[in-house]
Scaffold this motif. Sequence first.
Motif, PDB file in Angstrom:
ATOM      1  N   ARG A 122       0.722  -1.209  -0.033  1.00 47.28           N
ATOM      2  CA  ARG A 122      -0.007  -0.268   0.025  1.00 47.28           C
ATOM      3  C   ARG A 122       0.887   0.983   0.044  1.00 47.28           C
ATOM      4  NH1 ARG A 122      -4.586  -1.165  -1.772  1.00 47.28           N
ATOM      5  NH2 ARG A 122      -4.809   1.122  -1.432  1.00 47.28           N
ATOM      6  N   ALA A 123       1.689   1.429   1.042  1.00 52.26           N
ATOM      7  CA  ALA A 123       2.515   2.726   1.188  1.00 52.26           C
ATOM      8  C   ALA A 123       3.307   2.634   2.085  1.00 52.26           C
ATOM      9  CB  ALA A 123       1.651   3.817   1.308  1.00 52.26           C
ATOM     10  N   TRP A 124       4.574   3.324   2.259  1.00 52.28           N
ATOM     11  CA  TRP A 124       5.312   3.668   3.240  1.00 52.28           C
ATOM     12  C   TRP A 124       4.780   4.464   4.374  1.00 52.28           C
ATOM     13  CZ3 TRP A 124       9.860   1.428   4.646  1.00 52.28           C
ATOM     14  CH2 TRP A 124      10.760   0.473   3.737  1.00 52.28           C
ATOM     15  N   ILE A 125       4.789   4.227   5.449  1.00 51.93           N
ATOM     16  CA  ILE A 125       3.998   4.814   6.516  1.00 51.93           C
ATOM     17  C   ILE A 125       4.963   6.001   6.822  1.00 51.93           C
ATOM     18  CG2 ILE A 125       3.076   4.856   9.140  1.00 51.93           C
ATOM     19  CD1 ILE A 125       2.785   1.824   8.549  1.00 51.93           C
ATOM     20  N   LYS A 152       8.270   1.727   8.380  1.00 55.26           N
ATOM     21  CA  LYS A 152       7.055   0.602   8.270  1.00 55.26           C
ATOM     22  C   LYS A 152       6.578   0.750   6.914  1.00 55.26           C
ATOM     23  CE  LYS A 152       6.288   0.811  13.393  1.00 55.26           C
ATOM     24  NZ  LYS A 152       5.631   1.134  14.511  1.00 55.26           N
ATOM     25  N   VAL A 153       5.966  -0.219   6.427  1.00 54.48           N
ATOM     26  CA  VAL A 153       5.354  -0.376   5.209  1.00 54.48           C
ATOM     27  C   VAL A 153       3.982  -1.161   5.675  1.00 54.48           C
ATOM     28  CG1 VAL A 153       5.404  -1.516   3.042  1.00 54.48           C
ATOM     29  CG2 VAL A 153       7.472  -1.021   4.074  1.00 54.48           C
ATOM     30  N   LEU A 154       2.856  -0.402   4.928  1.00 60.18           N
ATOM     31  CA  LEU A 154       1.443  -0.820   4.976  1.00 60.18           C
ATOM     32  C   LEU A 154       1.265  -1.803   3.918  1.00 60.18           C
ATOM     33  CD1 LEU A 154      -1.142  -0.567   6.420  1.00 60.18           C
ATOM     34  CD2 LEU A 154      -1.814   1.113   4.901  1.00 60.18           C
ATOM     35  N   LEU A 155       0.874  -2.937   4.198  1.00 62.56           N
ATOM     36  CA  LEU A 155       0.478  -4.275   3.243  1.00 62.56           C
ATOM     37  C   LEU A 155      -0.918  -4.434   3.533  1.00 62.56           C
ATOM     38  CD1 LEU A 155       3.605  -6.336   3.949  1.00 62.56           C
ATOM     39  CD2 LEU A 155       3.485  -4.837   1.991  1.00 62.56           C
ATOM     40  N   GLN A 156      -1.416  -5.198   2.457  1.00 62.63           N
ATOM     41  CA  GLN A 156      -2.963  -5.913   2.619  1.00 62.63           C
ATOM     42  C   GLN A 156      -2.696  -7.287   1.671  1.00 62.63           C
ATOM     43  OE1 GLN A 156      -5.296  -2.603   0.836  1.00 62.63           O
ATOM     44  NE2 GLN A 156      -6.986  -3.641   1.899  1.00 62.63           N
ATOM     45  N   THR A 157      -3.503  -8.196   2.414  1.00 52.88           N
ATOM     46  CA  THR A 157      -3.676  -9.538   1.849  1.00 52.88           C
ATOM     47  C   THR A 157      -4.955  -9.587   0.780  1.00 52.88           C
ATOM     48  OG1 THR A 157      -4.656 -10.493   3.632  1.00 52.88           O
ATOM     49  CG2 THR A 157      -2.152 -10.510   3.389  1.00 52.88           C
ATOM     50  N   TYR A 158      -5.143 -10.251   0.028  1.00 55.78           N
ATOM     51  CA  TYR A 158      -6.354 -10.374  -0.677  1.00 55.78           C
ATOM     52  C   TYR A 158      -6.395 -11.415  -1.681  1.00 55.78           C
ATOM     53  CZ  TYR A 158      -4.048  -9.035  -5.066  1.00 55.78           C
ATOM     54  OH  TYR A 158      -3.158  -8.889  -6.189  1.00 55.78           O
ATOM     55  N   THR A 159      -7.476 -12.233  -2.002  1.00 50.89           N
ATOM     56  CA  THR A 159      -7.662 -13.325  -2.883  1.00 50.89           C
ATOM     57  C   THR A 159      -8.011 -13.041  -4.063  1.00 50.89           C
ATOM     58  OG1 THR A 159     -10.152 -13.450  -2.527  1.00 50.89           O
ATOM     59  CG2 THR A 159      -8.800 -14.557  -0.768  1.00 50.89           C
ATOM     60  N   ALA A 160      -7.622 -13.871  -4.903  1.00 56.96           N
ATOM     61  CA  ALA A 160      -7.723 -13.677  -6.268  1.00 56.96           C
ATOM     62  C   ALA A 160      -9.150 -13.813  -6.963  1.00 56.96           C
ATOM     63  CB  ALA A 160      -6.981 -14.681  -7.315  1.00 56.96           C
ATOM     64  N   SER A 161     -10.017 -14.216  -6.156  1.00 61.86           N
ATOM     65  CA  SER A 161     -11.514 -14.360  -6.439  1.00 61.86           C
ATOM     66  C   SER A 161     -12.049 -12.980  -6.376  1.00 61.86           C
ATOM     67  CB  SER A 161     -12.265 -15.310  -5.330  1.00 61.86           C
ATOM     68  OG  SER A 161     -12.407 -14.400  -4.274  1.00 61.86           O
ATOM     69  N   GLY A 162     -13.436 -13.105  -7.461  1.00 61.24           N
ATOM     70  CA  GLY A 162     -13.879 -11.871  -7.453  1.00 61.24           C
ATOM     71  C   GLY A 162     -14.601 -11.342  -6.253  1.00 61.24           C
ATOM     72  N   GLY A 163     -14.774 -12.005  -5.081  1.00 59.43           N
ATOM     73  CA  GLY A 163     -15.078 -11.562  -3.797  1.00 59.43           C
ATOM     74  C   GLY A 163     -14.350 -10.452  -3.323  1.00 59.43           C
ATOM     75  N   ALA A 164     -13.126 -10.411  -3.752  1.00 51.85           N
ATOM     76  CA  ALA A 164     -12.024  -9.317  -3.081  1.00 51.85           C
ATOM     77  C   ALA A 164     -12.443  -8.015  -3.116  1.00 51.85           C
ATOM     78  CB  ALA A 164     -10.710  -9.410  -3.661  1.00 51.85           C
ATOM     79  N   LEU A 165     -13.248  -7.830  -4.232  1.00 52.09           N
ATOM     80  CA  LEU A 165     -13.604  -6.257  -4.577  1.00 52.09           C
ATOM     81  C   LEU A 165     -14.713  -5.927  -3.345  1.00 52.09           C
ATOM     82  CD1 LEU A 165     -14.358  -6.260  -8.257  1.00 52.09           C
ATOM     83  CD2 LEU A 165     -12.438  -5.227  -6.994  1.00 52.09           C
ATOM     84  N   LEU A 166     -15.448  -6.879  -2.787  1.00 53.50           N
ATOM     85  CA  LEU A 166     -16.448  -6.787  -1.635  1.00 53.50           C
ATOM     86  C   LEU A 166     -15.810  -6.669  -0.197  1.00 53.50           C
ATOM     87  CD1 LEU A 166     -19.461  -8.481  -3.014  1.00 53.50           C
ATOM     88  CD2 LEU A 166     -19.192  -6.295  -2.938  1.00 53.50           C
ATOM     89  N   THR A 167     -14.871  -7.871  -0.155  1.00 51.22           N
ATOM     90  CA  THR A 167     -14.326  -8.227   1.182  1.00 51.22           C
ATOM     91  C   THR A 167     -13.171  -7.474   1.589  1.00 51.22           C
ATOM     92  OG1 THR A 167     -13.046 -10.039   0.538  1.00 51.22           O
ATOM     93  CG2 THR A 167     -15.286 -10.412   1.055  1.00 51.22           C
ATOM     94  N   GLY A 168     -12.548  -6.660   0.397  1.00 52.62           N
ATOM     95  CA  GLY A 168     -11.219  -6.059   0.529  1.00 52.62           C
ATOM     96  C   GLY A 168     -10.160  -7.055   1.067  1.00 52.62           C
ATOM     97  N   ALA A 204       3.182  10.824  16.002  1.00 49.79           N
ATOM     98  CA  ALA A 204       2.680   9.746  16.056  1.00 49.79           C
ATOM     99  C   ALA A 204       1.769   9.414  14.668  1.00 49.79           C
ATOM    100  CB  ALA A 204       1.715   9.251  16.990  1.00 49.79           C
ATOM    101  N   PRO A 205       2.511   8.601  13.677  1.00 47.50           N
ATOM    102  CA  PRO A 205       1.712   8.503  12.439  1.00 47.50           C
ATOM    103  C   PRO A 205       0.383   7.671  12.769  1.00 47.50           C
ATOM    104  CG  PRO A 205       3.567   6.859  12.521  1.00 47.50           C
ATOM    105  CD  PRO A 205       3.647   7.767  13.801  1.00 47.50           C
ATOM    106  N   LEU A 206      -0.595   8.350  12.032  1.00 47.21           N
ATOM    107  CA  LEU A 206      -2.061   8.099  12.204  1.00 47.21           C
ATOM    108  C   LEU A 206      -2.728   7.748  10.870  1.00 47.21           C
ATOM    109  CD1 LEU A 206      -4.202   7.565  14.597  1.00 47.21           C
ATOM    110  CD2 LEU A 206      -4.784   9.740  14.245  1.00 47.21           C
ATOM    111  N   LEU A 207      -3.373   6.627  10.656  1.00 49.18           N
ATOM    112  CA  LEU A 207      -4.167   6.393   9.351  1.00 49.18           C
ATOM    113  C   LEU A 207      -5.750   6.218   9.702  1.00 49.18           C
ATOM    114  CD1 LEU A 207      -4.123   5.376   6.314  1.00 49.18           C
ATOM    115  CD2 LEU A 207      -3.972   2.858   7.085  1.00 49.18           C
ATOM    116  N   ALA A 208      -6.338   6.982   8.870  1.00 50.58           N
ATOM    117  CA  ALA A 208      -7.701   6.955   8.769  1.00 50.58           C
ATOM    118  C   ALA A 208      -8.085   6.088   7.552  1.00 50.58           C
ATOM    119  CB  ALA A 208      -8.513   8.337   8.725  1.00 50.58           C
ATOM    120  N   PHE A 209      -8.941   4.854   7.757  1.00 57.60           N
ATOM    121  CA  PHE A 209      -9.434   4.366   6.657  1.00 57.60           C
ATOM    122  C   PHE A 209     -10.791   3.725   6.483  1.00 57.60           C
ATOM    123  CE2 PHE A 209      -7.632   0.980   9.524  1.00 57.60           C
ATOM    124  CZ  PHE A 209      -8.611   0.106   9.393  1.00 57.60           C
ATOM    125  N   LEU A 210     -11.282   3.300   5.476  1.00 58.65           N
ATOM    126  CA  LEU A 210     -12.793   2.849   5.653  1.00 58.65           C
ATOM    127  C   LEU A 210     -12.766   1.273   5.513  1.00 58.65           C
ATOM    128  CD1 LEU A 210     -14.551   5.322   3.232  1.00 58.65           C
ATOM    129  CD2 LEU A 210     -14.308   5.297   5.633  1.00 58.65           C
TER     130      LEU A 210
END
Length: 198
Positions: free
Chosen positions: A39-42, A47-63, A101-107
């Motif tokens: 995702r990005a360097w914080i 520190k580095v922000l990462l995400q995991t996700y699946t290759a299925s179409g459901g990734a768009l909904l579940t993130g 202190a680094p702070l992240l707002a996210f949905l």
Amino acid sequence: ATLVRARETVWDLRFKPGDEAARVLPLDDLPADSFYTLRAWIPGTQKVLLQTYTASGGALLTGGQLLVADTLAATVTRYDARAPLDDAAFAFRPARAGDPAPLLAFLTSGAGGPEARGPEGGSGGRLALLDFETNQLRYPLPEGAAPTGLAWQPDGARLAFSINGLAADASEEARRVFPAPGIYLLDPRATSIGGSGA
């Protein structure tokens, strides 16, 4: 920093800090149909922000689940939160004098398990704040409020967001705090929310 799939289920985070030699931080194995994304360097950290996700179409909904790789400590922290695979769902607070202190707002994602809905349950799409210094994750808005358009003020003091409406099952607190659609401001240190319904 780059992500490398060393083998079918094995991933490495490779990075080169300044003039130092390149390093490798092994990440947890993932199922064959799952991936990491960088995702990005914080800001202001190693520190580095990462995400995991699946290759299925459901990734768009579940993130994807959020995790942070600390390149100095060579550790990885996973958070019980999922976020959409969309840059618009994230907003890093600008660096502030006297409050580094680094702070992240996210949905959060609009679907998934309890971790996607926050501690009080609900339908997802909630605002979450993640403090990278304390590793604290919290949900500052009442149940039933699903904001959009996250943006920090230039001095990083407050977070602006819009509320276009409330869920049908929104809490009484949400109806009191957000009496009308509009743009609202959140001070991450306080419990009150200011704004102007429009």
